[in-house]
Design a protein around this motif. Structure first.
Motif, short mmCIF file in Angstrom:
data_model
loop_
_atom_site.label_atom_id
_atom_site.label_comp_id
_atom_site.label_asym_id
_atom_site.label_seq_id
_atom_site.Cartn_x
_atom_site.Cartn_y
_atom_site.Cartn_z
N ALA A 140 65.53 33.87 80.55
CA ALA A 140 64.46 34.85 80.34
C ALA A 140 63.32 34.26 79.51
N VAL A 141 63.62 33.27 78.67
CA VAL A 141 62.57 32.65 77.85
C VAL A 141 61.55 31.95 78.75
N SER A 142 62.03 31.12 79.65
CA SER A 142 61.12 30.42 80.58
C SER A 142 60.39 31.39 81.48
N GLU A 143 61.10 32.41 81.94
CA GLU A 143 60.48 33.40 82.82
C GLU A 143 59.36 34.16 82.11
N ALA A 144 59.61 34.53 80.85
CA ALA A 144 58.58 35.24 80.08
C ALA A 144 57.36 34.36 79.86
N MET A 145 57.59 33.07 79.58
CA MET A 145 56.47 32.15 79.41
C MET A 145 55.67 32.02 80.70
N ALA A 146 56.38 31.93 81.83
CA ALA A 146 55.69 31.80 83.12
C ALA A 146 54.86 33.05 83.43
N MET A 147 55.33 34.19 82.95
CA MET A 147 54.62 35.45 83.18
C MET A 147 53.58 35.74 82.10
N LEU A 148 53.51 34.82 81.11
CA LEU A 148 52.58 35.00 79.98
C LEU A 148 52.81 36.32 79.26
N LYS A 149 54.10 36.64 79.08
CA LYS A 149 54.45 37.89 78.39
C LYS A 149 55.34 37.57 77.20
N PRO A 150 55.23 38.35 76.13
CA PRO A 150 56.15 38.18 75.01
C PRO A 150 57.58 38.45 75.49
N LEU A 151 58.52 37.71 74.97
CA LEU A 151 59.91 37.88 75.38
C LEU A 151 60.40 39.30 75.14
N ALA A 152 59.97 39.89 74.04
CA ALA A 152 60.42 41.25 73.70
C ALA A 152 59.97 42.26 74.76
N ARG A 153 58.83 41.99 75.38
CA ARG A 153 58.33 42.90 76.41
C ARG A 153 58.94 42.59 77.77
N TYR A 154 59.13 41.30 78.03
CA TYR A 154 59.64 40.89 79.34
C TYR A 154 61.15 41.15 79.48
N ALA A 155 61.89 40.84 78.41
CA ALA A 155 63.35 40.99 78.47
C ALA A 155 63.86 41.42 77.10
N ALA A 156 63.76 42.71 76.83
CA ALA A 156 64.12 43.23 75.52
C ALA A 156 65.58 42.99 75.16
#
Length: 198
Positions: A140-156
């Motif tokens: 989820a860390v790499s995915e959140a970075m790819a989506m340019l989203k904070p990890l807390a918002r992308y995968a709480a």
């Protein structure tokens, strides 16, 4: 995107979720770096903000220079063969005063792999209670970075997010201590610094 210089005006700052991102690529070679921080008020008293300096892993001289101003020095380790081989020597050569405020965390730990588990156990035995946590490998860390989203918002519910929060909780008391206004964070392969006075 290029981050604005540390010495630019606040109007030119880049904010990400309330964090003011700055850069100073020449910090390691800049003999006036610490005095400049003092002139800008970064070394003054105050508990409302935290300053983090991410120092290059290989630049031990720079880390030694800034760690004396830190409330906390977080050394981020990878459970990799080179880290395991170098850690005993690094600890032997470390200045005792600097080790007093140094803690360790293991990054990107893949607990499904036997070597990673054994490496983590070795590091735990080596640094003892100074190991304040680990951040488990999480796609989820790499995915959140790819989506340019904070990890807390992308995968709480991310396990990595939970681990980072636990490490922050462990570090927080050291940033509240009177005396030195900063904390640093160092990676074994990356060193960085945190200040509560910005």
């Amino acid at each position: 995107t290029t981050l604005p210089s540390l010495f630019k005006s606040t109007q030119e700052s880049m904010l990400a979720n309330g964090i003011n991102l700055r850069s100073h690529h020449a910090a390691a070679e800049d003999s006036d770096f610490i005095p400049a921080l003092a002139d800008l008020g970064f070394l003054g008293a105050g508990k409302d903000k935290v300053m983090v300096i991410d120092a290059p892993a290989s630049d031990f001289a720079f880390v030694r220079r800034i760690v004396q101003y830190a409330n906390a020095n977080l050394c981020v380790l990878n459970a990799a063969p080179d880290t395991l081989a170098l850690m005993p020597q690094v600890l032997d050569e470390a200045v005792a005063r600097d080790l007093l405020r140094t803690t360790f965390a293991i990054n990107a730990l893949d607990e499904t792999r036997r070597f990673s588990r054994h490496a983590a156990a070795f590091l735990r035995e080596l640094v003892g209670p100074k190991l304040i946590g680990r951040v488990r490998h999480d796609e989820a860390v790499s995915e959140a970075m790819a989506m340019l989203k904070p990890l807390a918002r992308y995968a709480a519910s991310s396990v990595a997010l939970a681990d980072v929060r636990a490490i922050c909780t462990a570090l927080a008391p050291s940033l509240m201590e009177p005396g030195q206004p900063w904390g640093t964070s160092e990676a074994a392969a990356s060193c960085s610094s945190a200040s509560r006075a910005a």
